[in-house]
Scaffold this active site. Sequence first.
Site, PDB file in Angstrom:
ATOM      1  NE  ARG A  59      -3.583  -0.350   2.447  1.00 38.78           N
ATOM      2  CZ  ARG A  59      -4.674  -0.711   1.774  1.00 38.78           C
ATOM      3  NH1 ARG A  59      -5.241   0.135   0.946  1.00 38.78           N
ATOM      4  NH2 ARG A  59      -5.177  -1.916   1.921  1.00 38.78           N
ATOM      5  CG  ASP A  72      -2.825  -7.990   9.931  1.00 44.77           C
ATOM      6  OD1 ASP A  72      -2.317  -9.024   9.444  1.00 44.77           O
ATOM      7  OD2 ASP A  72      -2.634  -6.855   9.478  1.00 44.77           O
TER       8      ASP A  72
END
Length: 209
Positions: free
Chosen positions: A104, A200
């Site tokens: 990202r 996560d």
Amino acid sequence: MSKVFVFDHPLIQHKLTYIRDKSTGTKEFRELVDEVAALMAFEITRDLPLQEVTIETPVGPAKSKTIAGKKLGLVPILRAGLGMVDGILKLIPAAKVGHVGLYRDPETLQPVEYYVKLPTDVEEREFIVIDPMLATGGSAVEAINSLKKRGAKNMKLMCLIAAPEGVEIVQEAHPDVDIYLAALDEKLNEKGYIVPGLGDAGDRLFGTK
């Protein structure tokens, strides 16, 4: 518009409960993800075409069925997607495995491709793109873009848990790619995590923070 399939099989739902539980440790989490991936593979391959063959049993000849030459490819999105590959390969050991790596961009927050390695016969394969979590949808959209740019024509997306926002983004960007889930959750929170989700997936699979 692509279709969304949520698998309600009791074994999938039972194991998913323990995957979500924050008290489940890394080893057990990894084993459960592996098992659920295998169960999902059982469902996702339900429409594979069959052909009739003749074989010899110990008793005599028999007409029986084999999968009709459809080549399958698995493409985990690095890194969390790796946690689901072995479970699928247990059922489909002949499948080829490619990889798509994305990160990202810290400024744009958009996924950027940094690694792609696919089987050479991309156009002939049906690919299952794999990522445990479909949250914002950005990574899945970019991974599918990466495959299409290289000639892939037939794909499915397989995730453990999705948020409605992510499903919508993938459907808009890739209306030809059906989505297969173990659960469709409530929403994304302000940090982009699926609620209630499982946290996560990469950190829980690999013991990192």
